[in-house]
Design a protein around this motif. Structure first.
Motif, mmCIF file in Angstrom:
data_model
loop_
_atom_site.group_PDB
_atom_site.id
_atom_site.type_symbol
_atom_site.label_atom_id
_atom_site.label_comp_id
_atom_site.label_asym_id
_atom_site.label_seq_id
_atom_site.Cartn_x
_atom_site.Cartn_y
_atom_site.Cartn_z
ATOM 1 N N GLU A 114 42.080 42.213 34.706
ATOM 2 C CA GLU A 114 40.827 41.929 34.987
ATOM 3 C C GLU A 114 39.900 43.192 35.356
ATOM 4 O O GLU A 114 40.236 43.702 36.110
ATOM 5 N N GLU A 142 41.713 38.104 31.406
ATOM 6 C CA GLU A 142 40.192 38.032 30.942
ATOM 7 C C GLU A 142 39.656 38.808 30.040
ATOM 8 O O GLU A 142 38.774 39.602 30.567
ATOM 9 N N LYS A 199 45.079 32.251 37.885
ATOM 10 C CA LYS A 199 45.544 33.090 36.556
ATOM 11 C C LYS A 199 46.027 34.463 36.913
ATOM 12 O O LYS A 199 46.953 34.835 36.788
ATOM 13 N N SER A 200 44.727 35.204 37.625
ATOM 14 C CA SER A 200 44.911 36.508 37.850
ATOM 15 C C SER A 200 46.323 36.903 38.622
ATOM 16 O O SER A 200 47.042 37.757 38.551
ATOM 17 N N TYR A 256 48.790 34.218 49.506
ATOM 18 C CA TYR A 256 48.012 35.180 50.384
ATOM 19 C C TYR A 256 47.712 34.987 51.810
ATOM 20 O O TYR A 256 47.075 34.048 52.011
ATOM 21 N N ALA A 277 41.629 29.479 40.074
ATOM 22 C CA ALA A 277 42.807 28.572 39.674
ATOM 23 C C ALA A 277 44.094 29.252 39.946
ATOM 24 O O ALA A 277 45.231 28.703 40.290
HETATM 25 P P1 ATP Z 1 38.924 33.987 38.295
HETATM 26 O O1 ATP Z 1 39.022 33.388 36.882
HETATM 27 O O2 ATP Z 1 37.704 33.873 39.076
HETATM 28 O O3 ATP Z 1 39.574 35.411 38.459
HETATM 29 P P2 ATP Z 1 41.845 33.222 38.799
HETATM 30 O O4 ATP Z 1 42.291 31.902 38.380
HETATM 31 O O5 ATP Z 1 42.173 34.369 38.259
HETATM 32 O O6 ATP Z 1 40.265 33.228 38.915
HETATM 33 P P3 ATP Z 1 42.907 34.148 41.314
HETATM 34 O O7 ATP Z 1 42.381 35.496 41.276
HETATM 35 O O8 ATP Z 1 44.471 34.151 40.719
HETATM 36 O O9 ATP Z 1 42.336 33.292 40.463
HETATM 37 O O10 ATP Z 1 42.752 33.654 42.674
HETATM 38 C C1 ATP Z 1 43.328 32.574 43.063
HETATM 39 C C2 ATP Z 1 43.015 32.175 44.620
HETATM 40 O O11 ATP Z 1 43.778 33.019 45.461
HETATM 41 C C3 ATP Z 1 41.601 32.159 44.719
HETATM 42 O O12 ATP Z 1 41.393 31.077 45.737
HETATM 43 C C4 ATP Z 1 41.484 33.470 45.636
HETATM 44 O O13 ATP Z 1 40.456 33.525 46.506
HETATM 45 C C5 ATP Z 1 42.685 33.873 46.190
HETATM 46 N N1 ATP Z 1 42.938 35.083 46.111
HETATM 47 C C6 ATP Z 1 43.092 36.106 45.152
HETATM 48 N N2 ATP Z 1 43.212 37.419 45.539
HETATM 49 C C7 ATP Z 1 43.323 37.329 46.741
HETATM 50 C C8 ATP Z 1 43.565 38.223 47.871
HETATM 51 N N3 ATP Z 1 43.668 39.574 47.612
HETATM 52 N N4 ATP Z 1 43.594 37.990 49.147
HETATM 53 C C9 ATP Z 1 43.534 36.593 49.418
HETATM 54 N N5 ATP Z 1 43.107 35.695 48.692
HETATM 55 C C10 ATP Z 1 43.064 36.031 47.310
#
Ligand code: ATP
Length: 236
Positions: free
Chosen positions: A83, A161, A40-41, A11, A38
């Motif tokens: 999610e 999730e 995941k999404s 990003y 981490a």
């Molecule tokens: P959660 O369980 O909280 O959803 P996750 O493991 O799914 O967490 P992600 O949502 O994939 O994590 O986010 C990974 C990293 O990327 C995080 O640091 C998040 O802030 C960043 N991030 C996610 N989406 C964006 C976006 N659209 N723009 C900028 N940064 C993003």
């Protein structure tokens, strides 16, 4: 069924996924566990084409996905229950299910049979078929999101999730549905913070930490792994 090689997603200047190798074989339930943020999404979004790759390769059923846009990945057999559920709030339960089937171009009879199958899976959805999705409880919305994804008859189901924010009894129902799908032979990639339940249902699992896979093994191995126990199983 699904193969990721050196996948990177950024990003802007932030690299959220930093070179992930991962495989899901036909008929497997594979889970990715990891803390908030981490990646995941982000990884699931990259698999369905909602985030572009900064590097690496994703193949579904042996076919490289690089040139396949998100709306065409349904045609490859990939469906995601996102999610936050992402149901269409101002459409009814039934309309949401029909939207899940739009890419199939199948006959009305086949779609009606799929709706019936989903109503049998989650009787709550049958009871509430004419209710606007936005007025459903969190658990009901989650059921709808899963059923809507299944309406496209995917070969690979991505679940982001599914237990998020739900009461323990509803979480039990959701995991029972995942077990049933597994028994029916569906291939599933499940992202979860409820590590204990997710590892319990998974054939294999990966731990994702700040964009990198740090551990992998069978669900059982990771449940017994001291590092996993300390970091992810303590609270559940
Ligand atoms: P959660 O369980 O909280 O959803 P996750 O493991 O799914 O967490 P992600 O949502 O994939 O994590 O986010 C990974 C990293 O990327 C995080 O640091 C998040 O802030 C960043 N991030 C996610 N989406 C964006 C976006 N659209 N723009 C900028 N940064 C993003």
């Amino acid at each position: 069924m699904l193969k990721l090689e050196s996948v990177r997603v950024s990003y802007g200047a932030i690299e959220a996924v930093k070179g992930v190798d991962l495989e899901v074989r036909q008929g497997e339930v594979v889970t990715i566990i990891g803390a908030n943020g981490a990646g995941k999404s982000t990884l699931l979004k990259a698999i369905c084409g909602l985030e572009p790759l900064a590097g690496g390769r994703i193949a579904v059923g042996g076919q490289d996905c690089a040139s396949v846009p998100a709306h065409k990945r349904v045609g490859l057999g990939v469906a995601m229950s996102p999610e936050g559920r992402g149901v269409f709030a101002d459409q009814t339960v039934l309309e949401n299910l029909m939207l899940g089937a739009y890419a199939r171009r199948s006959e009305t009879a086949a779609i009606a049979a799929a709706v019936e199958r989903e109503f049998t899976r989650f009787p709550r959805l049958r009871e509430r078929h004419s209710q606007l999705a936005g007025t459903l409880s969190g658990g009901e919305q989650q059921m709808l999101a899963i059923s809507r994804a299944l309406m496209s008859e995917p070969r690979l189901l991505l679940l982001d999730e599914p237990s998020l924010g739900l009461a323990p009894l509803i979480i039990k129902d959701i995991f029972a549905a995942i077990r049933e799908l597994r028994q029916s032979g569906l291939t599933i990639l499940l992202v979860e913070q409820m590590a204990k339940q997710a590892l319990g249902v998974a054939d294999r699992a990966y731990v994702l930490e700040t964009g990198r896979i740090t551990l992998e093994g069978s669900g059982r191995e990771l449940l017994d792994n001291p590092k996993v126990k300390a970091a992810y199983l303590g609270a559940h």
